[in-house]
Structures are given as C-alpha cells and as structure tokens.
Enzyme design. Structure first.
Site: not given
Length: 343
Positions: A143-145, A168, A172
């Site tokens: 994810t870009d997060e 979260y 990741k």
C-alpha cells in the site's frame, strides 16, 4: 531475472476485496496456470464473490491460515507451488488503532511464514534456485500508506522512504522490508507493488466508499472524518488487477512498482460526488443525500494526503489506468445498489 512461465500459483486472501476481483479477472485469462486460493475466511472475506470462477478447472480453494506455518508448508508441497501473489492482510486502519496485535501477527508473521515456505521450496542455497524453480516468484501486494503522508504537493515514488504512521501501515512496511531482505540476502525472486486507495465492487462495508453508500441508502448519517480535507488518489480495482497481472508476468525480479489511479480527491468532495450519483440513481424521498453528511471526530494520526507517481510502471511495463473516477464510481454505486436489492 524477469518473469517467466509458471504453473502453480498460490494466491493468499483471494476471498477478500482485491483478491476476489483479481481471481475473477486472472483465472479465466490464464487457463494454463493452476491457481490455488488460500483464505482463512475472516469477517472481511466472502466466497460468493468468487462464484464466477469457483468451477473453473484451473481454480482450487483451500481454507487455511497463513499464520499456520505447517499448513502452509503442506500446501506448498501438495501443489508444487512455484509462485505466490500475497494479498492476505488485515487492512482496516481503524481496526489497527483499536487492536494492533492481529496486524503484527498476520501482516508480518504471515508474510514471514510464506517467505520461509518459498525459500524452502524453491532454493538449494542462497542465490541458487532448485531445478525447475528458476522462474519462481514471490509477489507482495502492499500500500502507499507505507510511505506516510504528503503535503499539498508532491508524489510518492518507488524511492520514497518508508514512514508509516499507523499500526496497519507499519505492519505492511515491515512485511515489505522482509520481502526486500529475502531477495537481497537469499536471492529469492520477489516483486513488490504499492497501490493507492482501491475502490469498486466487492469491497467490505467498513471501508469509506461502501460506508457512504450503505448509510445513505439506509437514510442514516454519513460519517466524514474531521473536516473532510484528507486527500486520496483513487484506483479502480480492475485497473489494479490489470497492473498486478502485468507486474506478475513482466516485472523485473527484486523491483518494486507503484500503482496509482491519477484520481485525487478530498474525502468531502468524494462523499458529495457519491451522494449526487445516488440522487440520480436512487432519489431520496425528501431532499438530497448530501443532507445526511455529518462530520465526526478525526481518526488519530490521520494522514493528510496520498498520491502515487506510477511513471516506472507506465514506462517500463506499459500499464495505464483505464477507469476515471466518474465512470468507476458510477459502476461501483450501481453494484452496491444491486446488492442491496438482493437482500
């Protein structure tokens, strides 16, 4: 080493939102690849989303938990797995704030188990593949997060540092770094991709867009965090599926690729846009759905803005998003309205 022909693909989390969309896209297009879908069927999974491929001759479902190392080893042996696309993850940021331990266990520990299974099944020794496994591939979906947050300008690239701001995204990021380390230390053939916010059919109701549709059609308050100024780049899920297929088939081992939709919008404007679509497709008895918009307490540590630069993917593998936000949202809203009619 670039991607080659593979015969037995393990897909984890294939009964979830992106995984189910990917399998429904990929399985009929690659009849020569046997696809084994492993999913633990948590609250965020739904096997009915796979009805269109459940009887395909090249599709197999196995209920299993990626945290169960022995079970994963058995599956690698039973199906002679030569490639993995790893979707399975706890993914809701709010849940990671209230209960982070499961994110550590599944997103980090589960990924580690799969990496170890792949290393054991595919490698004779560091940087030496077993005979017949020369084209193996471990593909981590991320994810870009993991990059943290942006200001009002700029974009995340593959060279952006990892600066996760939630449990979260930290989980990741940790998994991504394990994948990277297995490539550099052992020579395990790996791919990684970091995507922007996905939307489309089959997404769990806890996510933002389904929440807008669900609460609006129930004539309930539509919750918008803070002042609604947080900005996201939105990627239609089928565009993401096409990108994953492209990377899996053509990507350069050891590389990471960013996948974006070129569709930035702040949360309040997005909510208003969906309300306008609902006003057109299923008019409210009195007033507009926008009358139901309600600001609620902001999420702790809420990232201001995400935006993806996917130049690398576009220039090296010739992928482009095909769906703009207007057409993608219309398809998405129509799908959820049809689901509501079935209940």
């Amino acid at each position: 080493m670039s991607a080659g022909i593979r015969k037995n693909l393990l897909v984890t989390g294939g009964a979830g939102f992106i995984g189910a969309n990917f399998l429904c896209y990929f399985v009929p297009r690659h009849a020569h690849i046997r696809v084994i879908n492993v999913d633990n069927l948590t609250y965020a999974s739904d096997l009915s989303y796979l009805d269109e491929v459940k009887d395909a001759p090249n599709y197999i479902f196995e209920k299993a938990d990626i945290n169960d190392m022995a079970h994963m080893q058995q599956l690698f042996q039973r199906y002679d797995i030569d490639s993995v696309i790893h979707f399975a993850a706890e993914s809701h940021v709010d849940n990671s704030i209230s209960g982070p331990s499961v994110f550590l266990r599944t997103n980090v520990g589960g990924a580690f188990n799969l990496l170890e299974c792949a290393r054991e099944a595919w490698m004779e020794a560091p940087h030496r593949m077993k005979k017949g496994k020369e084209q193996a591939c471990f593909y981590q979906i991320s994810t870009d997060e993991t990059y943290g947050t942006l200001g009002k300008e700029g974009f995340f690239t593959e060279e952006s540092p990892y600066l996760p701001n939630s449990p979260y995204s930290a989980s990741k990021a940790s998994a991504d770094l394990f994948v990277r380390s297995y490539h550099h230390t052992y020579g395990l053939p790996t791919l990684r991709s970091n995507c922007s916010n996905n939307y489309g059919p089959k997404q769990h109701q806890e996510k933002f867009i389904p929440t807008i549709i669900r609460t609006a059609t129930a004539n309930q308050s539509i919750p918008v965090y803070g002042t609604g100024t947080n900005v996201r780049d939105w990627l239609y899920v089928e565009d993401h599926c096409r990108a994953i297929e492209t990377i899996f088939m053509k990507g350069q081992m050891g590389e990471s690729y960013n996948i974006g939709g070129d569709q930035e919008l702040d949360n309040l404007t997005l909510a208003r846009t969906i309300c306008s679509l609902l006003d057109n497709l299923r008019p409210r008895k009195e007033g507009s759905y926008q009358d139901l918009l309600t600001f609620v307490a902001d999420r702790p540590g809420h990232d201001l803005r995400y935006a993806i630069d996917h130049t690398k993917l576009t220039s090296t593998l010739n992928w482009q998003p095909q769906e703009d936000l207007k057409s993608g949202l219309r398809k998405t809203v129509r799908w959820y309205l049809q689901q509501n009619q079935k209940k």
